[in-house]
Design a protein around this motif. Structure first.
Motif, short mmCIF file in Angstrom:
data_model
loop_
_atom_site.label_atom_id
_atom_site.label_comp_id
_atom_site.label_asym_id
_atom_site.label_seq_id
_atom_site.Cartn_x
_atom_site.Cartn_y
_atom_site.Cartn_z
N ASN A 1 1.73 7.49 -7.12
CA ASN A 1 0.71 8.50 -7.39
C ASN A 1 1.27 9.91 -7.33
O ASN A 1 0.80 10.79 -8.05
N THR B 1 2.33 2.54 -3.35
CA THR B 1 1.45 3.21 -4.31
C THR B 1 1.46 4.73 -4.13
O THR B 1 1.09 5.46 -5.06
N GLN C 1 -1.14 -6.29 -6.29
CA GLN C 1 -2.33 -7.13 -6.33
C GLN C 1 -1.99 -8.61 -6.37
O GLN C 1 -2.66 -9.44 -5.74
N ASN D 1 -4.18 9.90 -5.05
CA ASN D 1 -4.58 10.85 -6.08
C ASN D 1 -5.15 12.13 -5.49
O ASN D 1 -5.18 13.17 -6.17
N PHE E 1 -5.73 -1.74 -0.17
CA PHE E 1 -4.72 -1.43 -1.18
C PHE E 1 -5.25 -0.40 -2.18
O PHE E 1 -4.58 0.61 -2.47
N LEU E 2 -6.45 -0.64 -2.68
CA LEU E 2 -7.04 0.27 -3.64
C LEU E 2 -7.33 1.63 -3.01
O LEU E 2 -7.11 2.68 -3.63
N THR F 1 -5.78 3.07 -0.51
CA THR F 1 -4.52 3.80 -0.35
C THR F 1 -4.04 4.34 -1.68
O THR F 1 -3.58 5.49 -1.79
N CYS F 2 -4.17 3.51 -2.71
CA CYS F 2 -3.70 3.91 -4.04
C CYS F 2 -4.43 5.16 -4.52
O CYS F 2 -3.80 6.14 -4.93
N LEU G 1 1.34 -1.52 -8.75
CA LEU G 1 -0.07 -1.90 -8.77
C LEU G 1 -0.24 -3.37 -9.15
O LEU G 1 -0.97 -4.11 -8.50
N CYS H 1 0.83 -1.21 0.00
CA CYS H 1 0.00 0.00 0.00
C CYS H 1 0.87 1.26 0.00
O CYS H 1 0.57 2.24 -0.70
N TYR I 1 -4.41 -2.78 -16.31
CA TYR I 1 -3.80 -1.46 -16.14
C TYR I 1 -3.37 -0.86 -17.48
O TYR I 1 -3.34 0.37 -17.63
#
Length: 526
Positions: free
Chosen positions: A117, A113, A214, A241, A233-234, A236-237, A210, A110, A467
């Motif tokens: 970003n 990422t 995963q 942003n 994870f998502l 945090t990613c 990423l 996490c 991706y």
């Protein structure tokens, strides 16, 4: 034995005795049972049989894994044979670690990422300051940023082969080193050409964290909690942003924008140290190391990008990738619109004040990713019970219907038209951006976990293809968003964004109702 005694006898009595089970009296109705070719059927006459352990009277299938349809059929003794049901997917984690190490590994992937970003989004709030220093139009920064997203789309074609050659762990750590060096180079760039070149090179690293983040989580966590892990994870990613532009705006308000990339380099160094200690070794890499010396022919085969594209021959994988791309169009359409739309609406002139507005969608991203992951896990458990132990990857996608068809379009439309019609002051746009962020990440949660589960034999290639498509859509949005707002105005531009999100939902509904070839292949391989 009498009929009454047969009814009262426990079904597991064969576990307590080695005697042959009694004959089945005529006229006694029995429940359906599963028969196997290698297991003798229940005798219909009391003739003596050779001594030894007797088979169970009513064999019970495994509660999680269904029987192999090629070797068994379910039969009702009072009716005709029933067709075999599909085989469930193996739900055991590929890598077994102690509980605390799994969660520290989750924190590590996490964390990585965030600098990724920062490399793409931190400049959104500081674009005018960068353009002023290099004496170029602000639209040039947007075009350069779109080039970074194109590089991110192409990065799986570079780093997936590298991981096949070096192993996932070594490729992960190598990518962290390259990202740190590119961050330092961007901070020291003397002109726009050098800055853009190093920025784009750094973009080729981003998707590594990423894709392999995963795949690491899919190897560490079983499906009933995998959605929660991927949700963290998502969350945090995508929260990066929102955090990255805010941090970039704060830094640009008090010092040079070049410090942004210095902070990014420091975050990458922390991630590199964590990765060295806590990113697990992958099984495939250990097997590859035992092979003989690489030949030129095998090197060419290893670096071929075709496996990433080949998995998209399966319709459900291709459609899921397109859905993720449409949601990415929505995500970056909203993020890239904030600075120009908010500045026009509220006359904000500093990167700090406009950067604060990124907090609303950022918090929504974190909350939506976390909630969406838990809901997807709950949906999987519910359908496992409904199918008597059978789990199908597409069941997870049902968790995103409410987000795709209600929450996301509602928040997007209110955000766009409140800015266009100057309604609700700053509270209504901020609240609607938060709602849109929750809906967006709830929609993404099921799709991201689905990509890791739909074709386990090629999960790295499937996630990479996702991706690739996703960042192609993101690049098109970043490059065209400012001109779209100028041409269509803010309200209609966000209406287009909401329609794109609804189209993603329609595609996901089709995937959940389509029995794909990948599931048939999984059943054949059982």
């Amino acid at each position: 034995m009498s009929v009454e005694k047969a009814k009262k006898a426990p079904q597991d009595a064969h576990l307590l005795s080695t005697e042959q089970p009694p004959a089945v009296p005529s006229g006694l109705l029995l429940p359906p049972l599963c028969t196997y070719p290698t297991v003798p059927t229940v005798p219909t006459d009391p003739a003596p049989t050779p001594p030894g352990p007797s088979p169970p009277l009513f064999p019970t299938p495994d509660p999680v894994l269904a029987p192999n349809p090629a070797a068994s059929t379910c039969t009702d003794l009072n009716d005709e044979p029933r067709p075999p049901r599909p085989v469930a997917i193996d739900d055991n984690p590929a890598i077994h670690l102690p509980g605390w190490r799994r969660w520290v590994a989750l924190f590590t992937v996490c964390w990585m990422t965030l600098p990724m970003n920062f490399a793409t989004s931190s400049i959104l709030a500081a674009a005018p300051e960068v353009a002023a220093e290099f004496s170029i139009p602000a639209t040039t920064i947007s075009v350069a940023n779109a080039g970074v997203f194109l590089a991110m789309a192409a990065s799986p074609l570079i780093w997936v082969p590298v991981a096949r050659l070096l192993g996932r762990r070594l490729a992960y750590l190598s990518a962290a080193c390259v990202l740190g060096l590119c961050s330092i180079g961007s901070a020291l760039a003397p002109n726009m050409a050098t800055f853009t070149a190093i920025w784009v090179i750094g973009g080729t690293i981003g998707v590594v964290f990423l894709v392999y983040g995963q795949t690491i989580l899919s190897d560490l966590f079983e499906p009933t909690i995998r959605g929660t892990a991927v949700g963290f994870f998502l969350g945090t990613c995508v929260s990066g942003n929102g955090i990255a532009p805010l941090t970039g705006g704060i830094i640009s308000a008090y010092t040079s924008w070049r410090v942004i990339f210095g902070v990014q380099a420091g975050m990458t160094l922390i991630g590199l140290i964590l990765g060295w200690f806590f990113v697990p070794h992958d099984i495939v890499a250990e097997k590859d190391q035992e092979q003989s010396e690489e030949t030129a022919k095998r090197l060419l085969r290893v670096f071929s990008p075709l496996p990433v594209f080949r998995v998209m021959r399966h319709p459900n994988i291709l459609l899921a990738n397109i859905s993720c791309g449409l949601l990415a169009f929505n995500q970056y359409g909203m993020l890239s619109s904030i600075r120009p739309a908010i500045n026009e609406r509220f006359n904000l002139t500093t990167p700090l004040t406009s950067g604060l507005f990124y907090l609303a969608p950022g918090v929504g991203f974190v909350l939506g990713g976390t909630i969406g992951g838990r809901i997807s896990d709950h949906t999987v458990k519910r359908y496992i019970k409904r199918r008597n132990g059978l789990r199908l990857p597409r069941d997870r996608l049902r968790s995103g219907f409410a987000s795709m068809f209600v929450i996301l379009p509602l928040g997007t439309l209110v955000l766009g038209w409140s800015l266009e019609q100057r309604l609700g002051g700053m509270v209504l746009p901020a609240a609607s951006a938060f709602v849109a962020g929750v809906g967006l990440m709830s929609s993404f949660s099921g799709l991201n976990t689905f990509s890791a589960e739909v074709f386990p034999q090629s999960k790295t290639e499937v996630i990479s293809s996702k991706y690739f498509v996703q960042y192609m859509f993101s690049a098109s949005t970043i490059a065209s968003r400012m001109s779209t707002i100028q041409t269509m105005r803010t309200g209609w531009a966000f209406t287009l964004t909401a329609a794109v999100g609804l189209l993603a939902g329609v595609i996901v509904v089709f995937i959940t109702r389509y029995e794909p070839k990948t599931e048939k292949l999984l059943r054949e391989n059982r």
